[in-house]
Write a protein that holds these residues in place. Structure first.
Motif, mmCIF file in Angstrom:
data_model
loop_
_atom_site.group_PDB
_atom_site.id
_atom_site.type_symbol
_atom_site.label_atom_id
_atom_site.label_comp_id
_atom_site.label_asym_id
_atom_site.label_seq_id
_atom_site.Cartn_x
_atom_site.Cartn_y
_atom_site.Cartn_z
ATOM 1 N N TYR A 120 0.823 -1.255 0.030
ATOM 2 C CA TYR A 120 -0.079 0.058 -0.088
ATOM 3 C C TYR A 120 0.712 1.246 0.054
ATOM 4 O O TYR A 120 0.630 2.320 -0.790
ATOM 5 N N ASN A 175 -3.449 0.875 7.189
ATOM 6 C CA ASN A 175 -4.670 0.114 7.110
ATOM 7 C C ASN A 175 -5.742 0.826 8.079
ATOM 8 O O ASN A 175 -6.799 0.983 7.756
ATOM 9 N N LYS A 178 -7.265 3.521 6.063
ATOM 10 C CA LYS A 178 -8.360 2.949 5.100
ATOM 11 C C LYS A 178 -9.483 2.637 5.872
ATOM 12 O O LYS A 178 -10.789 3.135 5.238
ATOM 13 N N TRP A 186 -11.267 5.852 -0.816
ATOM 14 C CA TRP A 186 -9.833 5.628 -0.616
ATOM 15 C C TRP A 186 -9.223 4.474 -1.456
ATOM 16 O O TRP A 186 -9.710 3.675 -1.824
#
Length: 227
Positions: A120, A175, A178, A186
């Motif tokens: 990510y 995370n 998100k 997102w």
């Protein structure tokens, strides 16, 4: 060699010399290869490879478009995780082992060392405590997209799915940023991962028959069209 006028003894001597040189070169090459293997970085593990962009576009067209449902009644406890995966290992530890490099686990299956690269944001971590296991389609998002009508065992399968690209080890605070947002709200900080991310998302939603809202579908379509 055929056609050579050299005496047999000379040919034998020359052949033996060539043989020794070939053996020496082979040994040198083997040592070099051994050194290369010893210093080369281990291959990065990953979740199951998602469907291609073209297949994802087809899947997206098949998803029911519906306004997102209510979060009323939602609880993470309705999606039991992390389930046992045999012995002392649960789903989280299996994903940490799968997605990491040189991961060492103790007798309880807990990861005590290793390295994790977060797709990510591009960060690499050496402590499992810095890594979260992200549900690609968040549990609350699934609830609002149709999982509210599932049985608890069905939700447990979804929350521990290792067969599809639904679970991935990533940087914990990314995370958390998100949360339960869909791609209309997102996307990962690394734009280079957007194509893979949306392919994963659509595959999971398609497999489980979950719905998409119009903004979510538009965002997914926009990314997939550029893949």
């Amino acid at each position: 060699m055929p056609g050579s006028n050299a005496p047999r003894q000379d040919r034998t001597s020359r052949t033996g010399g060539i043989g020794r040189r070939v053996a020496a070169l082979a040994a040198t090459a083997a040592l070099a290869l051994t050194g290369l293997l010893a210093t080369a970085p281990a291959a990065q593990a990953a979740p199951p490879t998602p469907v291609s962009a073209s297949v994802a576009r087809g899947y997206l067209a098949q998803l029911t478009v519906r306004a997102e449902g209510s979060s009323s009644g939602y609880s993470r406890d309705l999606f039991p995780h992390w389930s046992s995966q045999g012995g002392t290992c649960n789903t989280r530890e299996v994903v940490l082992k799968r997605d990491g490099v040189n991961v060492v686990q103790n007798a309880s299956c807990a990861a005590v060392s290793g390295s994790w690269f977060s797709e990510y944001d591009g960060a690499t971590w050496s402590a499992a405590s810095d890594v979260d296991i992200d549900h690609m389609v968040p549990l609350a998002e699934a609830w609002r997209s149709g999982a509210n009508s599932w049985t608890t065992p069905q939700r447990q399968v979804f929350a521990n799915d290792l067969a599809r690209p639904q679970l991935i080890a990533v940087t914990d605070n990314v995370n958390q940023a998100k949360g339960d947002k869909d791609p209309g709200e997102w996307l990962p900080p690394l734009s280079s991962y957007h194509c893979v991310y949306t392919r994963m998302w659509v595959q999971v939603k398609h497999h489980y028959g979950l719905t998409v809202d119009s903004a979510e579908k538009s965002a997914l379509q926009s990314v997939l069209n550029g893949c």
